[in-house]
Design an enzyme around this catalytic site. Structure first.
Site, PDB file in Angstrom:
ATOM      1  CB  THR A 109      -0.948   0.016   1.225  1.00  0.00           C
ATOM      2  OG1 THR A 109      -1.861  -1.067   1.114  1.00  0.00           O
ATOM      3  CG2 THR A 109      -1.728   1.315   1.294  1.00  0.00           C
TER       4      THR A 109
ATOM      5  CB  ALA B 295      -3.887  -9.195  -4.475  1.00  0.00           C
TER       6      ALA B 295
ATOM      7  CG  ASP C 189     -12.139  -8.232  -1.806  1.00  0.00           C
ATOM      8  OD1 ASP C 189     -13.061  -7.481  -2.144  1.00  0.00           O
ATOM      9  OD2 ASP C 189     -11.354  -8.746  -2.625  1.00  0.00           O
TER      10      ASP C 189
ATOM     11  NE  ARG D 118     -13.246  -9.778  -4.534  1.00  0.00           N
ATOM     12  CZ  ARG D 118     -12.487  -9.505  -5.588  1.00  0.00           C
ATOM     13  NH1 ARG D 118     -12.504 -10.291  -6.654  1.00  0.00           N
ATOM     14  NH2 ARG D 118     -11.698  -8.449  -5.591  1.00  0.00           N
TER      15      ARG D 118
ATOM     16  CD  GLU E  90      -2.723  -8.095 -38.553  1.00  0.00           C
ATOM     17  OE1 GLU E  90      -2.973  -6.919 -38.294  1.00  0.00           O
ATOM     18  OE2 GLU E  90      -2.496  -8.505 -39.706  1.00  0.00           O
TER      19      GLU E  90
END
Length: 1342
Positions: A274, A349, A371, A433, A1274
């Site tokens: 953090t 995470a 969370d 969540r 592609e």
């Protein structure tokens, strides 16, 4: 006595078994930069700098003297200060194996299972897997997927990496080792292969039995010195003094409290997950950082009668293990809170973050999207605090989460531990969540909910509900909870609760993060899910307490069934008559694969530092449209280490370059046209100083009008680049008069960030003599970089040499923009006379370089009742940004490819490039086709819905039928298009599964499945003969070895591998004899950009030409000594004065397009394919899972099936990202929000279909291309739209069941937000709606 801080401590740790001592450790030095710059271990890569991509993963080993155990765990080197590593052993990718000694089984399997393409992410993948295996030598697939959840890859599509992982599992889930190579889970596919086809095709891409065994006894031992040090170390606080920051590491709780009392404002750092990102990305600065190390009280776990007490220093990974053990030991009724926490810990995470982030840090940071905090709050947890003055407890409640002063920590206090009580009988706790991606993504909204009933009743005794992601803090719905106490748990209670919660938990229309209505819907959706879950639990405990659930409601709580990944791959075997040493057509491993996996592959920023090397950082505009009043560089120049600041005045008359169709300014001078436009550049003696100084450059602006950001605003202001392009075919106006029905519609397709793993990188080395200069750059277009640099320096191009060894991903994003960045860097190098290095950070790379063009397609379609489209009038608008760049070519290709697989007899199409105040968009894989193809397929879906026909029937009836012509009057043979369609329909069991899906949808109200079958016709060609020319150089040395170079850039597609296969075939020599160093303007001049799916084709032709010249010269020598060696032939040629060097050349394929007439022959050939995808959708949240995808491709004669399958899979997954996941978000002022992996989500392992099958059609024709092969770089990206339309099918089923029939439009990307809001129901009806214009939205649709 008060704590006295000593002088600087000596830092001691180990790296790859070698001791590292650092006497002057700077807290601002992260492990990543220390490894790369100080120790020269460049295998660990910079990908994002924020712990979001996994490219910098290393293994940390730490000895615990208390438990006498060593803990091995993966971590992000970009987040770890070296000061936090005291007493640890760090293992990098170089430490586990290399080509000089031995490679590790993990490295070998990642490479040989074809799990590397550009290779930039590979060391991180290797280290995540290795760290897991150090702890669990035979993991389950769930453990493997969890371990890799923090790693991103932009190239492979993940499937081959999963294959490599499977080989380490307890039981290999896939029968790769069986003789037939077919996966045992897919026996139905086996039955589809008749015996003749089985003999002609192959399914194995690697030989599992040949792999090195994993031997845990051969790994590094933990250094005994570190064990001894941990056992006997004196309890002395360590202090590290940096240039700006002091790092204090107390080792006892008493010392920690003393330090905290002395520095109350200093943050406490454990994993730096953090504080680190806040300091780096938000500009928050702390002069003192406190980092406790090995304090027993912070890591203790105590089991008490009323619950668990867990030390605040325990990592989230340790917390997960502790809770898992508790759930196994205790009865269910006691572990409700623990189960809910565990549910979120699995997806919170990536593993690298969970391994270092602490429980205490998660709680104290109080992020609104945490969370865990909502669950800890509803679980009635308490926090044990301590300070110099004593201990106390506070509840983890709404007041604490709101940072109310009376309920918060005092500045001198620290959190020691957390009490998590057991749940009680008749108490239920749930966790919910919803995130943009199922794994490693911050929640959009999360929730913790708890209810306690009066014993043996359904009467609510206590209830608690918390929401995260709604506001700036975690929110408690306190009023509604008070009103529900005493109520029965029934539908009447639910209805009232939904109304109450929406009235209490308010979210303004302009709320940060946007998605306001979606978030409101999630508030009630989660509440409904909680109601159903509790109802089911009550029913299990006492069936008489609640009514039966309505049919189809039960599945609402089920997680998506994630069967372990299953794969069938099928490609053509080589002819039995082909020589064994001829490698063409065989699945050869990427020749850099092992080096990718060992970290020995060198990328631009891995080149060792030059003497007196300087660094460059860009200064960019912060306004979308403004006049530059002044630029003040004085503060920047005062910073020690800053050499100079460049602005447009320094460049004067060389400040522009005409790269394509218009002059483009290199540095903005008088006016800025978009946020992120480059205004200046700082040169300094370190990259950190350069970046710090760039922030000190002050620019004064005067805003200008208008600010045009969206396509709609460009249309309103008639802001377009010239020229407009159009094609008309047939008689459109007359055709509209004859049709049964006419529909009008439009669809918006959002942009896409390239997100190549290696950011824009360049190193410029000036030599002084003769003004020569070497440029080492990560680019697809060395010639353009050479040209711009020569122009800005006013020297001829022969003085500027551009070198590219390899590129860590590009996808079109390193074609045009890179040359301008290199030119500014070269100007700095020329001015200072020193080498200059410039490596963009991820955020500035995304901001500066642009991406895929957002598109708006408007169409009018006329069709018959049987689904035949007779007339189509369509207009394309592309959001091009503030310079034209390649936009004209993009819209041209879009017009030529808009028909996709369909013959439209009367077609009018126009395309306009919109001039806006956004970063200029540029080339991107597919070059306009992914956008226009979706517009065409959206039109097909509307025709099907309006005419009441199945979409596949409308597609079939309108598809090209063998020999035909396109709307630009080029002949086409669509035989293989029909083959791909029919085979995909058969292999996927389309109709049988469609019936099963319809049955599933009838039985499930809140979960829906959908399926879609999408065809694809992708034209290959560059539009002109000159754009397709290529050259190559082949040298034969006297020892018989060969050196090859060509125009193509290796950027993950394996072009160098294919070229060596070509040379091997043409010269008849083993691949081991042939070497390819890289691409350089010094060896092959005037190269075109690498892109357009033709790099291998064109350069292979040039190499074939060179080899044939050499063979012809040497034929007399070889014919005289046919059994000789190349060494003998080369020596004899030398003796006869015959040149052993040849230049090959290919002039390109004939190609032309007359835009005045709207006709021509722009393409060489067509690639055909079909994809069938099946999805499952949660209608309450918009979450979805890709269940299965089958792809059938017409690839001609594949030169290397392993590489080609990799291209198909990687492109497909990138397409899934474009159409369902990746969303660029801009503010109404034109500021880009999504500047890194935290905000911008590309597909991860969780986005790979559970079943992912790729089939190559057997080659059916001989073409003029290289060995009749086809370019595949592609085309398959568009097949990702099969997931988009499968989601469309599931949404249609939900809407029909709810009474919303008829035509509807879904825009791209089809994110969980859009899915949920399209599945309208009673909950979406009840949420408040904001009137447009009554608020300023947080973001806009560009």
């Amino acid at each position: 006595m008060p704590l006295a801080l000593n002088g600087p401590s000596e830092l001691l740790f180990y790296v790859n078994g070698r001791k590292v001592r650092e006497k002057n450790a700077d807290p601002e030095t992260m492990l990543l930069s220390y490894l790369r710059k100080k120790l020269r271990l460049t295998g660990t890569k910079y990908g994002c700098g924020g712990g979001g991509c996994g490219a910098c993963t290393v293994m940390i080993s730490r000895y615990d003297p208390g438990t006498k155990k060593i803990r091995h765990y993966s971590a992000n080197a970009c987040l770890l200060s070296i000061c936090s590593l005291y007493g640890t052993a760090v293992t990098t990718v170089e430490g586990i194996g290399n080509t000089k000694t031995r490679i590790h089984p993990v490295q070998e399997r990642i490479a040989k299972c074809h799990g590397t393409q550009c290779g930039f992410c590979s060391p991180g993948m290797v280290m995540s897997l290795y760290s897991l295996l150090r702890n669990i030598p035979k993991p389950s697939m769930d453990q493997l997927m969890e371990a890799l959840g923090g790693n991103l890859c932009r190239c492979t599509g993940y499937r081959p990496i999963v294959d490599a992982c499977k080989t380490f599992c307890k039981t290999t889930d896939c029968c790769q080792g069986k003789e037939n190579g077919i996966c045992c889970f897919d026996q139905e596919e086996n039955e589809l292969l008749d015996s003749e086809q089985e003999n002609m095709t192959c399914e194995k891409l690697f030989q599992e039995e040949e792999f090195l065994p994993l031997d845990p006894t051969q790994e590094f031992i933990f250094p005994p010195e570190l064990m001894l040090m941990a056992e006997k170390q004196t309890k002395t606080t360590r202090v590290f003094y940096g240039e700006r920051i002091t790092w204090i590491s107390p080792v006892t709780l008493r010392d920690l409290l003393e330090v905290k009392a002395k520095y109350p404002d200093a943050p406490i750092v454990m994993g730096n997950t953090t504080v680190g990102p806040d300091m780096k990305f938000k500009g928050i600065f702390h002069s003192v950082i406190i980092s406790p190390d090995g304090i027993a009280e912070l890591n203790a776990v105590n089991y008490k009668d009323n619950g668990l007490t867990i030390g605040a220093g325990c990592s989230l990974a340790q917390l997960k293990d502790i809770l898992t053990d508790m759930i196994l030991e205790l009865p269910v009724e006691k572990t409700q809170t623990y189960r809910a926490l565990l549910k979120h810990l699995r997806t919170l995470a990536g593993s690298q973050i969970r391994n270092v982030a602490s429980l205490g840090g998660n709680i104290i940071s109080r992020h609104s999207t945490s969370d865990l905090n909502p669950l800890l709050a509803v679980g009635n947890c308490t926090l044990n605090l301590a300070s110099k003055d004593g201990k106390r407890q506070i509840p983890l409640n709404d007041q604490f989460l709101m940072r109310a002063r009376s309920a918060d920590l005092k500045p001198e206090e620290i959190l020691v531990s957390v009490n998590i009580p057991y749940s009680r009988k008749w108490e239920f706790v749930s966790a919910f969540r919803q995130a943009p991606r199922q794994q490693n993504a911050l929640a959009i909204v999360n929730s913790g909910m708890r209810v306690l009933f009066e014993e043996d009743t359904n009467i609510i005794r206590d209830i608690c509900i918390f929401y995260g992601g709604i506001g700036t803090t975690t929110v408690c719905a306190k009023k509604i909870c008070q009103k529900l106490i005493g109520r029965a748990w029934n539908e009447e209670m639910l209805g009232e609760a939904c109304k109450l919660v929406l009235a209490e938990v308010l979210l303004p229309g302009s709320a940060p993060g946007g998605m306001v209505e979606y978030k409101r819907s999630l508030i009630v959706s989660f509440l409904f899910k909680f109601y159903i879950e509790v109802l089911q639990n009550l029913k299990m405990m006492n069936p008489s307490l609640c009514p039966s659930l309505p049919d189809g409601y039960g599945s609402v709580l089920e997680d998506f069934h994630s069967k372990h990944y299953e794969t069938v791959l099928r490609y053509q075997k080589v002819d039995t008559k082909q020589f064994l040493q001829d490698p063409v057509g065989r699945p050869i491993m990427h020749l850099s694969g092992i080096n990718h996996a060992t970290g020995e592959a060198i990328y631009c920023d891995d080149i060792p530092a030059h003497d007196q090397e300087l660094f460059l950082a860009f200064v960019t505009s912060s306004r979308a449209h403004a006049k530059i009043v002044s630029i003040d560089t004085s503060e920047a120049l005062k910073l020690p280490g800053v050499i100079d600041v460049l602005t447009g005045k320094d460049l004067q008359d060389v400040n522009s370059f005409k790269s394509f169709l218009e002059n483009e300014k290199i540095l903005a001078t008088d006016e800025v046209l978009g946020v992120g436009q480059i205004v200046g550049a700082v040169i300094a003696d370190s990259d950190i100083k350069a970046k710090q100084a760039a922030h000190l450059v002050k620019i004064e602006y005067s805003d200008l009008k208008p600010v045009i950001l969206t396509i709609e605003e460009a249309i309103q202001h008639k802001s377009f680049y010239e020229p407009e392009r159009k094609i008309e075919y047939g008689d459109v106006d007359e055709a509209f008069k004859a049709v049964d029905q006419i529909l009008e519609g439009e669809i918006h397709i959002g942009g896409q960030e390239h997100f190549y793993m290696e950011t824009q990188s360049m190193l410029v080395v000036p030599y002084g003599e003769d003004k020569e200069m070497d440029i080492y750059v990560s680019t697809q277009f060395p010639r353009l970089a050479q040209d711009i640099v020569a122009s800005i320096l006013k020297v001829p191009s022969n003085k500027i040499m551009c070198h590219v060894k390899r590129v860590g991903g590009a996808f079109g994003g390193k074609a045009s923009k890179t040359g301008f960045l290199a030119a500014i860097t070269a100007f700095a190098a020329n001015k200072t006379g020193c080498p200059v290095r410039c490596i963009l950070e991820r955020g500035e790379d995304i901001l500066i370089t642009g991406g895929r063009h957002p598109y708006l397609g408007k169409y009018k379609v006329g069709f018959m009742n049987d689904g035949r489209i007779i007339a189509l009038d369509v207009v394309h608008y592309a959001n091009s940004g503030f310079t034209l760049d390649l936009s004209l070519f993009v819209i041209e290709m879009g017009l030529l490819k808009l028909d996709n697989a369909y013959k439209i007899p009367n077609l009018r199409c126009r395309a306009l490039a919109c001039k806006t105040n956004l970063p200029s968009n540029t080339a991107f894989r597919g070059f306009g086709y992914p956008q226009v193809g979706l517009i065409m397929e959206s039109c097909i879906m509307k025709v099907a819905a309006q005419s009441g026909l199945p979409p596949e029937k409308v597609r079939m009836i309108n598809m090209y039928k063998e020999m035909d012509e396109t709307h630009y009057k080029q002949e086409i043979n669509a035989k293989n298009l029909i083959k791909c369609w029919n085979e995909c329909m058969e292999i996927s069991s389309y109709y049988a599964r469609k019936a099963m899906i319809e049955d599933f949808n009838k039985k499930n109200y809140w979960k829906k499945k959908g399926i879609a079958l999408i065809p694809m016709k992708f034209p290959i060609g560059l539009g002109s003969l000159a754009a397709g020319q290529a050259a190559a150089l082949v040298h034969v040395y006297l020892d018989g070895s060969v050196l090859v170079t060509h125009c193509g850039i290796e950027m993950g597609q394996g072009v160098h591998t294919k070229m060596i296969q070509v040379v091997s075939r043409e010269l008849g020599m083993p691949m081991d004899n042939i070497h390819l160093r890289g691409t350089s303007t010094e060896t092959v001049p005037n190269a075109n950009a690498s892109g357009g799916s033709v790099v291998a084709d064109l350069n292979g032709m040039a190499l074939q030409d060179a080899c044939q010249i050499l063979r012809k010269r040497l034929e007399p020598i070889i014919s005289k000594n046919p059994h000789g060696t190349w060494k003998e032939w080369a020596q004899e040629a030398f003796n006869q004065s015959i040149s052993l060097s040849a230049t090959g050349y290919f002039r390109g394929y004939e190609s032309d397009m007359d835009w005045e007439k709207g006709e021509g022959h722009p393409f060489t050939y067509f690639v055909y394919g079909t994809a069938c995808s099946e999805v499952e959708v949660d209608c309450l949240t918009g979450d979805h899972k890709n269940i299965r995808t089958d792809i059938v491709m017409d690839v001609g004669h594949s030169i290397n099936p392993a590489l080609d399958i990799g291209q198909v899979e990687g492109a497909f997954i990138q397409g899934v990202g474009l159409y369902t996941l990746e969303e660029l978000k801009y503010s109404p002022e034109g500021i880009l929000y999504t500047r890194g992996p935290e905000q911008y989500k590309i597909p991860s392992f969780c986005d790979v279909p559970n079943e992912f099958n790729v089939y190559f059609l057997p080659p059916s024709e001989v073409a003029q291309t290289l060995y009749s092969s086809k370019g595949l770089g592609e085309s398959a990206l568009f097949l990702g739209s099969s997931v988009f339309f499968a989601l469309h099918d599931a949404i249609r089923a939900a809407r029909q069941e709810r009474g919303f029939s008829g035509v509807f439009t879904l825009n791209s990307p089809l994110t969980p937000e859009k899915i949920r809001m399209a599945c309208e129901d009673k909950f979406t009806k009840m949420i408040p709606k904001d009137e447009p214009g009554s608020y300023v939205p947080w973001d806009i649709c560009i």
